[in-house]
Design a protein around this motif. Sequence first.
Motif, PDB file in Angstrom:
ATOM      1  N   THR A 297       0.842  -1.191   0.000  1.00 32.08           N
ATOM      2  CA  THR A 297       0.000   0.000   0.000  1.00 32.08           C
ATOM      3  C   THR A 297       0.882   1.248   0.000  1.00 32.08           C
ATOM      4  O   THR A 297       1.806   1.369   0.810  1.00 32.08           O
ATOM      5  CB  THR A 297      -0.903   0.020   1.248  1.00 32.08           C
ATOM      6  N   ARG A 299       0.492   4.857   0.799  1.00 34.31           N
ATOM      7  CA  ARG A 299      -0.441   5.784   1.430  1.00 34.31           C
ATOM      8  C   ARG A 299      -0.252   7.216   0.963  1.00 34.31           C
ATOM      9  O   ARG A 299      -1.155   8.045   1.117  1.00 34.31           O
ATOM     10  CB  ARG A 299      -0.315   5.695   2.952  1.00 34.31           C
ATOM     11  N   LYS A 302      -2.668   9.390  -3.173  1.00 33.36           N
ATOM     12  CA  LYS A 302      -4.116   9.496  -3.087  1.00 33.36           C
ATOM     13  C   LYS A 302      -4.700   9.652  -4.487  1.00 33.36           C
ATOM     14  O   LYS A 302      -3.988  10.056  -5.427  1.00 33.36           O
ATOM     15  CB  LYS A 302      -4.513  10.701  -2.231  1.00 33.36           C
TER      16      LYS A 302
END
Length: 501
Positions: A297, A299, A302
Amino acid sequence: MKIGGLASGIDTDSIINDLMKVQRIPLTKVTQKKQTLQWQLDSYRTVNRKVKEFSDNTFNNMVLSTKFNAKITESSAPNDVTIKNKNSTSDFSGTIKIEQLAKNSTMQSDVIAGGAGKPATTTMADLGITGTTLKISAIDENGVMQDNDVTIASTDTIQSVMDKITKQTGVNAFYDAKSGQIAMSTKNGGANANGSSEIVVTGDGNIVQSLGLSGKTVDPANKGQVAIYTVNGLRMESSKNTVDVNGFEFTLKAANNTDINFSTKPDTDAVFDNIVKFVDDYNKLVDELNGLVREKTYRDFKPLSAEEKAEMSDKEIELWEEKAKSGLLKNDPVISGMITKMRSALMGSVKDQGSLKDIGIETPGGQYAWQDNGKLVVNEIKLKEAINADPDKVQKLFAQTGTAASAGSTTGEQGFAVRLRDIAESSYKEIHKRAGDSGSTEASFTLGRNLKEMNKQMDKFQDRLKVVEERYWKQFSAMENAIQRANAQSANLMNALGGGA
């Protein structure tokens, strides 16, 4: 159109836009969250399509026994008879003697009304036909005459009438425009036991006469006959030349009245290929699912806003979103649970049939076996030996039905393919509750309800932003009016002072 700064010289529009950017930050976060949720929804549905495909393939290729019943058939006279397996799990051998082949009865009409050369598109009205019903009596597979009515409309063409007869009765019919005649043949071989014609045509009005079928019957030279054949000493008859014997389909081609030797044996290669494909499908699914639940992932990446995309190239957007979409299903409990259940289902054994290891299918060994995440490997020699020795047992090892293994036990009645399909179907339903499918309404699944709630929040926030923006404009407009009044007063004062001097 709102124009500010006329009195103050301030770029009101830019200032308000900057102020609104700050106000939109919470909305941007909700929009990004919604996009992430939509990507997650798409990922779930992609997984479910693959799970469903695996479940269906497992059922069709492994649970249904037909794929395991592949046989190699041999005949000493393949030009006289061919054999293929339909549903037999056992081998079959012996002799077949063909005394005569089945033959259908045929009948021809006289020339239709109007003479030869009428095209097949000619309507019944063009032929002057007044009747509306044809009754066709034809012999069935048991040698019994069966009646069928065909309703004829004035708009029907000769061709559409032929199509109706073929579809709705026990005869095949066609029309030859050059000769202006109709030909009919029974769909079943054999002669009428009472000696009458195997095809009888009647009807109302002048329909039979106009179609040239009045008084027509099957000529003795065109009478049908049944097939007569003997298999392992048992003499049999059939209205067709394709017959089923002991789960095998025999196609009779020539009546030589001599013994023909035949035999069958398991098609080891076909069964082997089917099992290997199942293992490959399983490994592919496990590999893809493990990749999703272990995906990294990012982060800091976005979903991009429209403004951000406008400042980037297509390739930059693609690379950015690739990272933004990564890890959406990381550690997902449903998918992780499915992987664990599938791995556990392949352990142990099937009651009375053995284990996968017995036929040469097992997980890889060695120091780095854990990296294979439960995938299977096939020992081809051992698997082929098992199929040759007892194909029925191999089939049951995968497709046997019954009760599942009880808690704490590694042995159950269910075959391994049945176990995996049950797990896949159960997981499919769980994911469907969460993500639905393309035809689901938002209110019928969890993520849909979440998206619907986010849309409501975004609509409310948009309304609130409109109110805030209006307030800003009112405030700046009030400031402009105040400055304008002050400027006017100053001008008036200057004029007054100048006039006094």
